[in-house]
Scaffold this motif. Structure first.
Motif, PDB file in Angstrom:
ATOM      1  N   CYS A 153      52.957  48.931  37.148  1.00 19.76           N
ATOM      2  CA  CYS A 153      53.099  47.526  36.731  1.00 19.76           C
ATOM      3  C   CYS A 153      51.847  47.053  35.995  1.00 19.76           C
ATOM      4  O   CYS A 153      50.731  47.531  36.251  1.00 19.76           O
ATOM      5  N   LYS A 154      52.040  46.111  35.096  1.00 17.94           N
ATOM      6  CA  LYS A 154      50.921  45.416  34.470  1.00 17.94           C
ATOM      7  C   LYS A 154      50.512  44.298  35.433  1.00 17.94           C
ATOM      8  O   LYS A 154      51.280  43.358  35.667  1.00 17.94           O
ATOM      9  N   ILE A 155      49.338  44.377  36.008  1.00 18.91           N
ATOM     10  CA  ILE A 155      48.921  43.461  37.071  1.00 18.91           C
ATOM     11  C   ILE A 155      47.938  42.431  36.525  1.00 18.91           C
ATOM     12  O   ILE A 155      46.959  42.767  35.860  1.00 18.91           O
ATOM     13  N   ILE A 156      48.210  41.181  36.824  1.00 18.23           N
ATOM     14  CA  ILE A 156      47.315  40.073  36.484  1.00 18.23           C
ATOM     15  C   ILE A 156      46.813  39.493  37.790  1.00 18.23           C
ATOM     16  O   ILE A 156      47.603  39.053  38.636  1.00 18.23           O
ATOM     17  N   TYR A 157      45.517  39.491  37.983  1.00 20.24           N
ATOM     18  CA  TYR A 157      44.951  38.987  39.233  1.00 20.24           C
ATOM     19  C   TYR A 157      44.598  37.509  39.060  1.00 20.24           C
ATOM     20  O   TYR A 157      43.813  37.137  38.188  1.00 20.24           O
ATOM     21  N   SER A 158      45.207  36.680  39.922  1.00 23.66           N
ATOM     22  CA  SER A 158      44.935  35.240  39.824  1.00 23.66           C
ATOM     23  C   SER A 158      45.249  34.566  41.156  1.00 23.66           C
ATOM     24  O   SER A 158      46.398  34.532  41.580  1.00 23.66           O
ATOM     25  N   ASP A 159      44.217  34.051  41.805  1.00 24.72           N
ATOM     26  CA  ASP A 159      44.436  33.287  43.036  1.00 24.72           C
ATOM     27  C   ASP A 159      43.865  31.871  42.892  1.00 24.72           C
ATOM     28  O   ASP A 159      43.557  31.201  43.867  1.00 24.72           O
TER      29      ASP A 159
END
Length: 377
Positions: free
Chosen positions: A51-57
């Protein structure tokens, strides 16, 4: 051939995620996922599926959905959640649709099976499939953001009738449903100027037993200048509230007064009447409404299932035929997972469209199907 990006937002979904990704990976051109701060094995599972993962919290969960639209490269977007599944047939249906959709069609509603436990489900529509367009974005809502307003501003057509259902298992997993109610009600109140969210707020009030508040919200939408399809949904949910309260005549009057040419709405109206009539002990009327519902939406599995159930009660041998067609339309009917206990309170419980489901009886009908096929060959 049009390309498809499957997009998700996740946080600590290691128990659900693998099954979700398996259900879409074969037919997706890419899977784009926002990880909202997972601390379990979620990221490792995403890596397994490339998967193409975008980290955002940094955002409240739903508010970050536009981030995956900015990263997706497919010509179409399919937005799902980790506790949702599609069948291979459903994914193939989506691929066929996007390859032939006219340019003016910018989105499509998909059927949504919201499982409630004991083999029951609510059956709604959700707009989860839409074009990847720079001006199509989720609106700025704290809860239930939607790309529909931006499609409306573009003058795009939104399709209905594509049978590629999403199967949602949220209510069958621990306290995932009941733990959300207070938060969802508070956030919905903040966004109550949106008539679509006001309808959903009415359903939230039903879930916690605040029936008067629910009716007030539905009536406000019905009397407003909201889009016609949203007003129809408010009428249907108001009727379902009256079914729950056993005000069967009120429910019938509301449902029979709805004026719509949309076959999915027409089928839904008749399906609610089936539940209403069965609870009132009017079996023949329920059977008639079941056939009317199936005529308008022959792909909705509950319409076939309800006919089979009523035929069983009446002792008609044709019941097997309708059980088989229901199983073909919804293969989850033979999956024990949907027969477990559902969580409560749940804003979908009163939206149940299934008279009753007997797993042993469903499986027995498969023998009938084999015998018929063997005879025909």
């Amino acid at each position: 051939m049009s390309s498809l990006s499957v997009c998700l937002m996740v946080k600590n979904e290691e128990l659900n995620l693998r099954d979700c990704l398996r259900s879409v990976a074969q037919h997706a051109d890419e899977i784009v996922v926002i990880d909202n701060g997972s601390t379990d094995n979620t990221v490792e599972i995403l890596t397994e599926f490339d998967c193409k993962i975008i980290y955002s919290d940094k955002y409240y969960f739903d508010q970050a959905r536009n981030l995956y639209l900015e990263q997706a490269t497919g010509e179409w977007i399919l937005a799902i959640d980790a506790d949702e599944r599609l069948t291979s047939e459903g994914m193939l249906g989506i691929k066929k649709f996007i390859n032939s959709a006219p340019e003016k069609v910018m989105g499509s509603y998909l059927p949504f099976y919201q499982y409630l436990g004991s083999g029951r489900w609510a059956y709604i529509e959700m707009m989860r499939l839409f074009r990847n367009h720079s001006r199509i974005r989720y609106n700025d809502k704290k809860i239930h953001p939607s790309p529909r307003p931006s499609i409306d501003l573009l003058g795009g057509v939104i399709n209905r009738g594509l049978y590629s259902p999403i199967h949602h298992l949220d209510s069958l997993e621990g306290k995932r449903t009941s733990n959300k109610r207070e938060k969802y009600i508070n956030l919905s109140i903040e966004e109550v100027d949106d008539p679509g969210i006001q309808v959903l707020l009415g359903n939230e009030y039903i879930a916690i037993g605040e029936y008067k508040e629910a009716e007030v919200n539905f009536q406000r939408v019905i009397m407003s200048s909201a889009p016609e399809d949203i007003k129809i949904r408010a009428c249907i949910h108001l009727a379902q509230l009256h079914v729950l309260k056993e005000d069967f005549d009120k429910a019938s009057n509301i449902l029979n007064s709805i004026d719509t040419n949309n076959p999915q709405f027409q089928s839904k109206i008749q399906s609610v009447l089936v539940i209403n009539y069965m609870k009132a002990g009017l079996v023949e009327k329920a059977l008639n409404s079941s056939f009317m519902a199936m005529e308008k939406d022959p792909l909705a599995a509950h319409n076939h299932l309800n006919i089979g159930t009523i035929y069983d009660q009446l002792g008609y041998p044709e019941a097997d035929k309708y059980y088989c067609s229901a199983l073909k339309l919804n293969p989850y009917l033979e999956d024990p997972v949907i027969y477990g206990d559902g969580d409560s309170p749940n804003p979908y419980l009163h939206q149940n469209l299934v008279i009753g489901t007997n797993l042993k009886r469903i499986l027995k009908s498969k023998e009938y199907s084999k015998n018929v096929n063997n005879y025909s060959t």
